[in-house]
Design an enzyme around this catalytic site. Sequence first.
Site, mmCIF file in Angstrom:
data_model
loop_
_atom_site.group_PDB
_atom_site.id
_atom_site.type_symbol
_atom_site.label_atom_id
_atom_site.label_comp_id
_atom_site.label_asym_id
_atom_site.label_seq_id
_atom_site.Cartn_x
_atom_site.Cartn_y
_atom_site.Cartn_z
ATOM 1 N N LYS A 1 -0.894 -6.667 -7.949
ATOM 2 C CA LYS A 1 -1.177 -7.788 -7.024
ATOM 3 C C LYS A 1 -2.584 -8.270 -7.491
ATOM 4 O O LYS A 1 -2.736 -9.330 -7.485
ATOM 5 C CB LYS A 1 -1.069 -7.358 -5.846
ATOM 6 N N GLN B 1 -18.233 -6.458 -1.326
ATOM 7 C CA GLN B 1 -17.399 -7.171 -2.287
ATOM 8 C C GLN B 1 -16.879 -8.478 -1.576
ATOM 9 O O GLN B 1 -16.096 -9.488 -1.993
ATOM 10 C CB GLN B 1 -16.157 -6.291 -2.610
ATOM 11 N N HIS C 1 0.767 -1.286 -0.152
ATOM 12 C CA HIS C 1 0.121 0.091 -0.060
ATOM 13 C C HIS C 1 0.994 1.317 -0.049
ATOM 14 O O HIS C 1 0.608 2.196 -0.713
ATOM 15 C CB HIS C 1 -0.758 -0.048 1.195
HETATM 16 P P1 AMP Z 1 -6.591 -4.024 -0.367
HETATM 17 O O1 AMP Z 1 -6.261 -2.955 0.963
HETATM 18 O O2 AMP Z 1 -5.976 -5.388 -0.241
HETATM 19 O O3 AMP Z 1 -7.836 -3.765 -0.884
HETATM 20 O O4 AMP Z 1 -5.435 -3.151 -1.399
HETATM 21 C C1 AMP Z 1 -5.386 -1.800 -1.852
HETATM 22 C C2 AMP Z 1 -4.587 -1.656 -2.778
HETATM 23 O O5 AMP Z 1 -3.148 -2.070 -2.691
HETATM 24 C C3 AMP Z 1 -4.993 -2.359 -4.055
HETATM 25 O O6 AMP Z 1 -4.870 -1.521 -5.260
HETATM 26 C C4 AMP Z 1 -4.110 -3.634 -4.218
HETATM 27 O O7 AMP Z 1 -3.614 -4.094 -5.460
HETATM 28 C C5 AMP Z 1 -2.771 -2.825 -3.631
HETATM 29 N N1 AMP Z 1 -1.795 -3.933 -3.085
HETATM 30 C C6 AMP Z 1 -1.987 -4.786 -2.157
HETATM 31 N N2 AMP Z 1 -1.158 -5.668 -2.155
HETATM 32 C C7 AMP Z 1 -0.099 -5.153 -2.724
HETATM 33 C C8 AMP Z 1 1.254 -5.358 -2.916
HETATM 34 N N3 AMP Z 1 1.868 -6.332 -2.473
HETATM 35 N N4 AMP Z 1 2.037 -4.849 -3.961
HETATM 36 C C9 AMP Z 1 1.409 -3.659 -4.379
HETATM 37 N N5 AMP Z 1 0.265 -3.250 -4.326
HETATM 38 C C10 AMP Z 1 -0.432 -4.115 -3.517
#
Ligand code: AMP
Length: 281
Positions: free
Chosen positions: A148, A60, A36
């Site tokens: 990711k 979701q 993040h």
């Molecule tokens: P989430 O909180 O899991 O919904 O993720 C929020 C954002 O962070 C989304 O756009 C994810 O794709 C991105 N994200 C989560 N994990 C990673 C990672 N390891 N590397 C890059 N972006 C990430």
Amino acid sequence: MLFHYIKETRLYVKEQKKLGKSIGLVPTMGYLHQGHLSLIKKAKAENDVVVVSVFINPIQFGPNDDFEKYPRDLQRDYNLALDAGADLLFNPSLEEMYPEKSRSFVLVQELTDNLCGASRPGHFQGVTTVVSKLFNIIPADRAYFGMKDAQQVAVITQMVKDLNFDIEIVPCPIIREKDGLALSSRNVYLNNKERQSALLLSQSLGKAEELIKQGERTAEIIVDSITSFLEKDPNCNIDYVEIVDFHTLKDLKILKNKVLIALAVKIGKTRLLDNIVMEVE
Ligand code: AMP
């Protein structure tokens, strides 16, 4: 700054825009990690003002998903986000985002048919709906999403094109631990043994990459190699292993041009994702 309400967030963004500032938005579900933070840092490098949203979006999640136990730590998220360059953390309550039963949803067709769309019915409709709501609350110049969740990037990019959102979608590379594990908020669910098993995801993709570099182009052979590698570990319960065209997300028989090799695997109760993108001649 930390805002919980839509009204004050809109007002702040409007004021910043009036001052001629560009706005970068980083939508998240919180429990922030370096993945993040890489998005926030990139947003800060490319925009005057960065808004990070932290909202665990119930629509979701499926009925058997981990909505209730999804990890939460707002104070920590706030400190991390601000340290990484965020100006505002927007953390609305459920009631603020969904004050009444919603009757309107955003649906992106075709791109949501396979991969996570097939194993999590309704998931992407929940994602595109909440991201549309966030884009309407925070009309940013750019929004940052991690590769990711490669299918999510494709689906949101298509939605922005189809529905004329005036916002640029910026895909950002996957951030990994030193041993290859893709960072995820859900990694906290893993015990030591499960974390060892989780390493097989990136390792199996590494094997696939090797095969392709050696000249293999038949999707079935590469998928079989990933599958048999993962199945050696009884802790790995494969949800899917798919090779698709990067742009259309359609399944490929023969690898050509830009391809996405994506997998979802359950380790114990934790469902993990990983993928690689390769340019194939
Ligand atoms: P989430 O909180 O899991 O919904 O993720 C929020 C954002 O962070 C989304 O756009 C994810 O794709 C991105 N994200 C989560 N994990 C990673 C990672 N390891 N590397 C890059 N972006 C990430």
